[in-house]
Design a protein around this motif. Structure first.
Motif, PDB file in Angstrom:
ATOM      1  N   ALA A  10       0.926  -1.401  -0.045  1.00 27.74           N
ATOM      2  CA  ALA A  10      -0.086  -0.082  -0.020  1.00 27.74           C
ATOM      3  C   ALA A  10       0.936   1.184  -0.172  1.00 27.74           C
ATOM      4  O   ALA A  10       1.941   1.173   0.439  1.00 27.74           O
ATOM      5  CB  ALA A  10      -0.928   0.086   1.031  1.00 27.74           C
ATOM      6  N   LEU A  12       0.635   4.748   1.487  1.00 26.63           N
ATOM      7  CA  LEU A  12      -0.048   5.654   2.732  1.00 26.63           C
ATOM      8  C   LEU A  12       0.670   6.855   3.077  1.00 26.63           C
ATOM      9  O   LEU A  12       1.939   7.111   3.186  1.00 26.63           O
ATOM     10  CB  LEU A  12      -0.219   4.485   4.069  1.00 26.63           C
ATOM     11  N   MET A  16      -2.270   7.535   8.137  1.00 21.36           N
ATOM     12  CA  MET A  16      -2.920   6.241   7.783  1.00 21.36           C
ATOM     13  C   MET A  16      -2.110   4.946   8.195  1.00 21.36           C
ATOM     14  O   MET A  16      -2.748   3.896   8.167  1.00 21.36           O
ATOM     15  CB  MET A  16      -3.227   6.313   6.256  1.00 21.36           C
ATOM     16  N   LEU A  17      -0.839   5.164   8.348  1.00 25.43           N
ATOM     17  CA  LEU A  17      -0.005   3.903   8.472  1.00 25.43           C
ATOM     18  C   LEU A  17      -0.572   3.302   9.978  1.00 25.43           C
ATOM     19  O   LEU A  17      -0.511   2.100  10.289  1.00 25.43           O
ATOM     20  CB  LEU A  17       1.376   4.357   8.655  1.00 25.43           C
ATOM     21  N   HIS A  20      -3.312   0.865   9.243  1.00 26.37           N
ATOM     22  CA  HIS A  20      -3.122  -0.500   8.496  1.00 26.37           C
ATOM     23  C   HIS A  20      -1.606  -0.805   9.053  1.00 26.37           C
ATOM     24  O   HIS A  20      -1.413  -1.854   8.691  1.00 26.37           O
ATOM     25  CB  HIS A  20      -3.028   0.029   7.062  1.00 26.37           C
ATOM     26  N   GLN A 256      -7.867   5.820   1.486  1.00 25.25           N
ATOM     27  CA  GLN A 256      -7.039   5.068   2.200  1.00 25.25           C
ATOM     28  C   GLN A 256      -7.443   4.404   3.389  1.00 25.25           C
ATOM     29  O   GLN A 256      -6.912   3.507   3.750  1.00 25.25           O
ATOM     30  CB  GLN A 256      -5.652   5.950   2.402  1.00 25.25           C
TER      31      GLN A 256
END
Length: 273
Positions: A10, A12, A16-17, A20, A256
């Motif tokens: 992905a 990111l 957003m890390l 996920h 995302q």
């Protein structure tokens, strides 16, 4: 059998890390950080961002990259002052790679739809374009080689997938490779009659080191989740399966937060894990 399938990763933003992180680490998925293409970030003190990323990636042993700067410029500018600015920006991208331990940086292709229809209208234009790119990138490539970073050149408006491959070969460097954005390729195919996405994969062959996986409807650069547009994913991944190399596979979408729904779609098709 599933272990033979490619592992999807992905692109990111660092914020957003956090969402996920567990999914990324469970298979050490390919990861591309998308904080460092902004001039505002690059010209500020971005060390807290880098430290946050490194903290979140504690235990990560996968392939880490960044999207390099691209807003507001092309890498084949005819103006030497602009080329100097572009070189500086890409050097700043390599600074970020060094800070977080990234080994790949995405750079945008210089080729446009206009180029496709006009480069052969003026003798020597193709070689001149490549020379201007070298004037911009040669110092960046030299540093990338020393730093152990790959520069991957991503199709934007590219109509002929072979143009970018020729450009990459002209550097004769392990630090320069091809990137494919599936949505950009499908958009060029749908709107201007460029080859379909799998042809871009075949053309890149062993020079392909990176794929942005995103879906479009053939009208705009949607960056939708895989399955929301009209790309023939089976054909794309058949082409990927023919490769002797294993390019980084990066879902790059606007949504995302729900990125894993796109990954799940490809997984349900039996194409990735």
């Amino acid at each position: 059998m599933s272990e033979e399938l490619p592992v999807i990763g992905a692109a990111l933003a660092s914020r957003m890390l956090e969402i996920h992180r567990d999914w990324i680490l469970e298979r050490q998925r390919d990861l591309e950080i998308q904080d460092f293409f902004s001039a505002e970030v690059l010209d500020s003190d971005w060390s807290p961002i880098a430290e946050k990323i490194k903290g979140l990636l504690d235990g990560y042993t996968g392939r880490l990259g960044i999207h390099g700067p691209f807003w507001g410029f092309k890498i084949d500018s005819q103006d030497p002052l602009i080329r100097a600015v572009v070189t500086k920006r890409l050097m700043q991208g390599l600074d970020a790679c060094e800070a977080i331990g990234a080994t790949q940086m995405v750079v945008h292709s210089p080729y446009t739809t206009w180029d496709y229809q006009n480069l052969d209208n003026n003798p020597g234009s193709r070689d001149q374009l490549i020379e201007r790119v070298h004037q911009t990138l040669d110092p960046v490539v030299a540093r990338a080689e020393d730093q152990g970073v790959e520069l991957v050149i991503e199709n934007i408006e590219d109509m002929d997938p072979n143009d970018r491959v020729e450009l990459v070969y002209s550097f004769d460097s392990q630090a320069v490779r091809v990137s494919i954005d599936t949505g950009h390729a499908h958009l060029a195919h749908s709107t201007h009659g460029a080859p379909p996405v799998d042809y871009y994969v075949d053309a890149a062959a062993e020079m392909l080191a990176h794929i942005h996986v995103q879906d479009v409807d053939g009208y705009a650069d949607r960056h939708w989740l895989p399955g929301e547009g009209t790309i023939n994913w089976r054909a794309v991944f058949r082409a990927v399966g023919r490769l002797k190399v294993k390019p980084r596979l990066i879902i790059e979408v606007k949504d995302q937060v729900n990125l894993r729904r796109g990954a799940a779609h490809l997984e349900a098709l039996g194409l990735v894990v």
